[in-house]
Design a protein around this motif. Structure first.
Motif, PDB file in Angstrom:
ATOM      1  N   TYR A 129       0.828  -1.203   0.000  1.00  0.00           N
ATOM      2  CA  TYR A 129       0.000   0.000   0.000  1.00  0.00           C
ATOM      3  C   TYR A 129       0.867   1.260   0.000  1.00  0.00           C
ATOM      4  O   TYR A 129       0.654   2.181  -0.793  1.00  0.00           O
ATOM      5  CB  TYR A 129      -0.895  -0.022   1.233  1.00  0.00           C
ATOM      6  CG  TYR A 129      -2.080   0.924   1.188  1.00  0.00           C
ATOM      7  CD1 TYR A 129      -3.325   0.473   0.759  1.00  0.00           C
ATOM      8  CD2 TYR A 129      -1.962   2.241   1.609  1.00  0.00           C
ATOM      9  CE1 TYR A 129      -4.420   1.324   0.739  1.00  0.00           C
ATOM     10  CE2 TYR A 129      -3.050   3.093   1.584  1.00  0.00           C
ATOM     11  CZ  TYR A 129      -4.273   2.630   1.149  1.00  0.00           C
ATOM     12  OH  TYR A 129      -5.349   3.484   1.123  1.00  0.00           O
ATOM     13  N   ARG A 133       1.739   3.697  -3.350  1.00  0.00           N
ATOM     14  CA  ARG A 133       1.395   5.120  -3.195  1.00  0.00           C
ATOM     15  C   ARG A 133       2.606   5.989  -3.488  1.00  0.00           C
ATOM     16  O   ARG A 133       2.485   7.077  -4.052  1.00  0.00           O
ATOM     17  CB  ARG A 133       0.912   5.358  -1.757  1.00  0.00           C
ATOM     18  CG  ARG A 133       0.305   6.744  -1.539  1.00  0.00           C
ATOM     19  CD  ARG A 133      -1.101   6.810  -2.144  1.00  0.00           C
ATOM     20  NE  ARG A 133      -1.740   8.069  -1.839  1.00  0.00           N
ATOM     21  CZ  ARG A 133      -1.618   9.174  -2.568  1.00  0.00           C
ATOM     22  NH1 ARG A 133      -0.847   9.175  -3.643  1.00  0.00           N
ATOM     23  NH2 ARG A 133      -2.250  10.278  -2.238  1.00  0.00           N
ATOM     24  N   ASN A 134       3.802   5.512  -3.141  1.00  0.00           N
ATOM     25  CA  ASN A 134       5.015   6.275  -3.366  1.00  0.00           C
ATOM     26  C   ASN A 134       5.417   6.351  -4.836  1.00  0.00           C
ATOM     27  O   ASN A 134       6.381   7.044  -5.182  1.00  0.00           O
ATOM     28  CB  ASN A 134       6.183   5.680  -2.574  1.00  0.00           C
ATOM     29  CG  ASN A 134       6.082   5.964  -1.088  1.00  0.00           C
ATOM     30  OD1 ASN A 134       5.282   6.793  -0.661  1.00  0.00           O
ATOM     31  ND2 ASN A 134       6.874   5.268  -0.300  1.00  0.00           N
ATOM     32  N   ASP A 136       3.797   7.820  -6.889  1.00  0.00           N
ATOM     33  CA  ASP A 136       3.426   9.179  -7.281  1.00  0.00           C
ATOM     34  C   ASP A 136       4.623  10.101  -7.054  1.00  0.00           C
ATOM     35  O   ASP A 136       5.019  10.333  -5.912  1.00  0.00           O
ATOM     36  CB  ASP A 136       2.236   9.653  -6.448  1.00  0.00           C
ATOM     37  CG  ASP A 136       1.660  10.967  -6.958  1.00  0.00           C
ATOM     38  OD1 ASP A 136       2.379  11.692  -7.671  1.00  0.00           O
ATOM     39  OD2 ASP A 136       0.493  11.248  -6.649  1.00  0.00           O
ATOM     40  N   GLN A 150      -0.504   6.601   5.870  1.00  0.00           N
ATOM     41  CA  GLN A 150      -0.743   5.563   4.873  1.00  0.00           C
ATOM     42  C   GLN A 150      -0.807   4.180   5.505  1.00  0.00           C
ATOM     43  O   GLN A 150      -1.586   3.326   5.081  1.00  0.00           O
ATOM     44  CB  GLN A 150       0.348   5.603   3.796  1.00  0.00           C
ATOM     45  CG  GLN A 150       0.312   6.825   2.910  1.00  0.00           C
ATOM     46  CD  GLN A 150      -1.032   6.983   2.215  1.00  0.00           C
ATOM     47  OE1 GLN A 150      -1.524   6.079   1.557  1.00  0.00           O
ATOM     48  NE2 GLN A 150      -1.643   8.147   2.386  1.00  0.00           N
ATOM     49  N   SER A 186      -8.924   4.844  -1.315  1.00  0.00           N
ATOM     50  CA  SER A 186      -8.155   5.903  -1.948  1.00  0.00           C
ATOM     51  C   SER A 186      -8.293   5.811  -3.465  1.00  0.00           C
ATOM     52  O   SER A 186      -7.788   4.885  -4.089  1.00  0.00           O
ATOM     53  CB  SER A 186      -6.672   5.804  -1.572  1.00  0.00           C
ATOM     54  OG  SER A 186      -5.885   6.664  -2.369  1.00  0.00           O
ATOM     55  N   ASP A 188      -6.937   7.862  -5.597  1.00  0.00           N
ATOM     56  CA  ASP A 188      -5.624   8.121  -6.189  1.00  0.00           C
ATOM     57  C   ASP A 188      -4.793   6.850  -6.257  1.00  0.00           C
ATOM     58  O   ASP A 188      -4.115   6.592  -7.255  1.00  0.00           O
ATOM     59  CB  ASP A 188      -4.867   9.182  -5.376  1.00  0.00           C
ATOM     60  CG  ASP A 188      -5.480  10.558  -5.532  1.00  0.00           C
ATOM     61  OD1 ASP A 188      -6.234  10.765  -6.499  1.00  0.00           O
ATOM     62  OD2 ASP A 188      -5.214  11.419  -4.678  1.00  0.00           O
ATOM     63  N   LEU A 189      -4.836   6.051  -5.181  1.00  0.00           N
ATOM     64  CA  LEU A 189      -4.070   4.806  -5.167  1.00  0.00           C
ATOM     65  C   LEU A 189      -4.609   3.842  -6.219  1.00  0.00           C
ATOM     66  O   LEU A 189      -3.841   3.168  -6.911  1.00  0.00           O
ATOM     67  CB  LEU A 189      -4.132   4.159  -3.788  1.00  0.00           C
ATOM     68  CG  LEU A 189      -3.433   2.802  -3.649  1.00  0.00           C
ATOM     69  CD1 LEU A 189      -1.935   2.951  -3.924  1.00  0.00           C
ATOM     70  CD2 LEU A 189      -3.643   2.227  -2.253  1.00  0.00           C
ATOM     71  N   ARG A 192      -3.319   4.910  -9.510  1.00  0.00           N
ATOM     72  CA  ARG A 192      -1.882   4.647  -9.605  1.00  0.00           C
ATOM     73  C   ARG A 192      -1.620   3.172  -9.879  1.00  0.00           C
ATOM     74  O   ARG A 192      -0.743   2.824 -10.669  1.00  0.00           O
ATOM     75  CB  ARG A 192      -1.190   5.088  -8.317  1.00  0.00           C
ATOM     76  CG  ARG A 192       0.280   4.724  -8.230  1.00  0.00           C
ATOM     77  CD  ARG A 192       1.100   5.301  -9.364  1.00  0.00           C
ATOM     78  NE  ARG A 192       1.166   6.743  -9.320  1.00  0.00           N
ATOM     79  CZ  ARG A 192       1.722   7.492 -10.273  1.00  0.00           C
ATOM     80  NH1 ARG A 192       2.244   6.928 -11.324  1.00  0.00           N
ATOM     81  NH2 ARG A 192       1.743   8.790 -10.172  1.00  0.00           N
TER      82      ARG A 192
END
Length: 219
Positions: A129, A133-134, A136, A150, A186, A188-189, A192
Motif C-alpha cells: 500500500y 502510493r510512493n 506518485d 498511509q 483511496s 488516487d491509489l 496509480r
C-alpha cells in the motif's frame, strides 16, 4: 495499428523465436518491442542481460522512482535467481506495468509482495500500500507522518478486504481491490495501480512508434 509480426526483429538483433514469443505473450505491438529492445541493448551494454543496477536505471528512465517497488519488480522478473534479467523478462514486466488490467495486474502485484502464494499478510499488504502510493512522484520527500497515515489507511483497507477474517489476503480477495476503488479507501491509489506510469490517457493520442518512444525510452 502496427502489424503483430516478427519480420523486422532479425535485422535488429533479436532472435525470431523470442520476438514471436513476446508478440504472443505481451500486450506490446511490434513497433513498441523494437524500441524497447533497442533501449535494452544500449542499457545492458549489448550483453543480452541487465544486472540489478542497470534494471533500476531502466525503470527510473520510464518514470518509476520508488526503490523498494523497483527491487520487488526485479526479484519477480529474475525467475532463475541469477541476479540478472534478459530482454524477455524485462518486456514481460513492462507489459504488465504499462498495459496490465484487472486480475492480471492484481496477480502480478500479489506475486511482488506476498512471500507465500497462499496469502498476503497485513504487514505485506501495508508495504504494498505504501510503496505503490510512493509511485506518485509528487509525494517523493514527504515527511514520515505521511507514511504513518498511509499505514493506518492500509490497515483499514486490509480489514475491509479480508472477507473471511483469517488474517490473510488470498488472491481472490486481493483481486477485489483492483476492481473496486472504494475497497482501497483511496481513488488516487486505485488510479496509480491501474497506471503506474500515467501513460494510458496520454499515449492513446499517439501512434505505436510514438508511444514506444514516450513510454519506454523516457526520451
Amino acid at each position: 495499428m502496427a502489424s503483430k509480426g516478427a519480420g523486422s526483429f532479425k535485422r535488429r538483433g533479436m532472435d525470431r523465436d523470442t520476438a514471436r514469443s513476446l508478440i504472443a505473450s505481451t500486450s506490446f505491438e511490434e513497433a513498441e518491442l523494437n524500441a524497447l529492445y533497442s533501449q535494452f541493448s544500449r542499457q545492458s551494454g549489448g550483453t543480452g542481460e541487465m544486472n540489478h543496477s542497470e534494471f533500476v536505471e531502466s525503470m527510473k528512465r520510464i518514470g518509476l522512482q520508488d526503490p523498494v517497488f523497483i527491487d520487488h519488480c526485479f526479484v519477480a522478473a529474475d525467475t532463475e535467481n541469477k541476479g540478472k534479467v534478459d530482454f524477455q523478462q524485462v518486456a514481460t514486466t513492462l507489459s504488465v506495468l504499462v498495459h496490465g488490467e484487472g486480475n492480471d495486474l492484481a496477480s502480478y502485484h500479489f506475486k511482488l509482495w506476498a512471500t507465500d502464494p497462499k496469502g498476503m499478510t497485513a504487514e505485506e499488504f501495508a508495504q504494498f500500500y505504501v510503496h505503490v502510493r510512493n509511485l506518485d512522484p509528487d509525494l517523493i520527500g514527504e515527511e514520515h507522518e505521511f507514511e504513518a497515515l498511509q499505514m493506518e489507511l492500509a490497515k483499514k483497507a486490509f480489514e475491509k478486504l479480508d472477507v473471511n477474517k483469517d488474517g490473510l489476503l488470498h488472491l481472490e480477495e486481493f483481486q477485489a481491490a483492483f476492481q473496486h476503488a472504494d475497497l482501497l479507501l483511496s481513488k488516487d491509489l486505485f488510479e496509480r495501480l491501474r497506471d503506474p506510469l500515467r501513460t494510458r490517457g496520454i499515449l492513446s493520442l499517439f501512434e505505436p512508434e510514438e508511444r514506444a518512444l514516450l513510454s519506454l525510452l523516457g526520451e
